[in-house]
Design a protein around this motif. Structure first.
Motif, PDB file in Angstrom:
ATOM      1  N   GLY A 187       0.805  -1.207   0.000  1.00  0.00           N
ATOM      2  CA  GLY A 187       0.000   0.000   0.000  1.00  0.00           C
ATOM      3  C   GLY A 187       0.841   1.262   0.000  1.00  0.00           C
ATOM      4  N   SER A 188       0.145   2.395   0.117  1.00  0.00           N
ATOM      5  CA  SER A 188       0.801   3.702   0.060  1.00  0.00           C
ATOM      6  C   SER A 188       0.332   4.607   1.192  1.00  0.00           C
ATOM      7  CB  SER A 188       0.489   4.390  -1.277  1.00  0.00           C
ATOM      8  OG  SER A 188       0.962   3.655  -2.374  1.00  0.00           O
ATOM      9  N   ARG A 218       1.067   8.984   2.464  1.00  0.00           N
ATOM     10  CA  ARG A 218       1.726  10.254   2.197  1.00  0.00           C
ATOM     11  C   ARG A 218       1.866  11.012   3.502  1.00  0.00           C
ATOM     12  NH1 ARG A 218      -0.206  15.781  -0.678  1.00  0.00           N
ATOM     13  NH2 ARG A 218       1.727  16.333  -1.764  1.00  0.00           N
ATOM     14  N   ARG A 222      10.820   3.618  -4.294  1.00  0.00           N
ATOM     15  CA  ARG A 222       9.509   3.433  -3.657  1.00  0.00           C
ATOM     16  C   ARG A 222       9.007   4.722  -3.002  1.00  0.00           C
ATOM     17  NH1 ARG A 222       9.026   0.181   0.583  1.00  0.00           N
ATOM     18  NH2 ARG A 222      11.189   0.433   1.292  1.00  0.00           N
ATOM     19  N   THR A 268       9.166   9.010  -2.478  1.00  0.00           N
ATOM     20  CA  THR A 268       9.483  10.262  -3.159  1.00  0.00           C
ATOM     21  C   THR A 268       9.309  11.417  -2.186  1.00  0.00           C
ATOM     22  OG1 THR A 268       8.712   9.400  -5.292  1.00  0.00           O
ATOM     23  CG2 THR A 268       8.959  11.777  -5.083  1.00  0.00           C
ATOM     24  N   GLN A 272       6.003  10.737  -0.099  1.00  0.00           N
ATOM     25  CA  GLN A 272       5.079   9.784  -0.714  1.00  0.00           C
ATOM     26  C   GLN A 272       5.719   8.408  -0.628  1.00  0.00           C
ATOM     27  OE1 GLN A 272       1.906  10.212  -2.116  1.00  0.00           O
ATOM     28  NE2 GLN A 272       1.926   7.975  -2.191  1.00  0.00           N
ATOM     29  N   ASN A 314       5.277   4.487  -1.447  1.00  0.00           N
ATOM     30  CA  ASN A 314       4.562   3.466  -2.224  1.00  0.00           C
ATOM     31  C   ASN A 314       5.211   2.101  -2.001  1.00  0.00           C
ATOM     32  OD1 ASN A 314       2.940   5.516  -3.366  1.00  0.00           O
ATOM     33  ND2 ASN A 314       4.403   5.814  -5.045  1.00  0.00           N
ATOM     34  N   SER A 315       4.493   1.063  -2.374  1.00  0.00           N
ATOM     35  CA  SER A 315       4.996  -0.312  -2.247  1.00  0.00           C
ATOM     36  C   SER A 315       5.561  -0.557  -0.856  1.00  0.00           C
ATOM     37  CB  SER A 315       6.070  -0.582  -3.310  1.00  0.00           C
ATOM     38  OG  SER A 315       5.562  -0.367  -4.607  1.00  0.00           O
TER      39      SER A 315
END
Length: 123
Positions: free
Chosen positions: A16-17, A19, A66, A68, A81, A83-84
């Protein structure tokens, strides 16, 4: 006085992600480098990512590709951010910033930290 408030953590499944956000406020003259560290239970705090005022970013090897990092200079805010996400990303994430404040003797640069936000990734 300068304050950093970070937010955006939570519980997410692997893959999942999330932020994260961190906003700086107070008597700020300038913000130089901003970034994120993390600390997992029983481990030392480690650098995750950092970004200069000009937007140049660098990352820990474990998160490259993954995560940012970005920043909005107009809002004095830095973002991460993610991700993964993996279970090994589970940690308390702390933002930091090197901030210049106007003092009687001139501009003084200091490092400031957010209070931390918990990120938990379940397998």
């Amino acid at each position: 006085q300068v304050q950093l408030v970070d937010s955006g953590g939570g519980l997410v499944q692997a893959g999942g992600s999330l932020r994260l956000s961190c906003a700086a406020s107070g008597s700020i003259f300038s913000i130089n480098r901003m970034g994120w560290h993390r600390q997992a239970p029983g481990k030392q705090r480690e650098v995750v990512a950092a970004i200069t005022s000009g937007g140049s970013a660098n990352y820990a090897d474990s998160v490259k590709g993954r995560f940012t990092i970005s920043r909005d200079n107009a809002k004095n805010t830095v973002y991460l951010q993610m991700n993964s996400l993996k279970p090994e990303d589970t940690a308390v994430y702390y933002c930091y910033a090197n901030i210049g404040t106007a003092q009687t003797m001139g501009i003084m640069n200091g490092n400031y930290w957010g209070q931390g936000t918990q990120v938990t990734v379940s397998s």
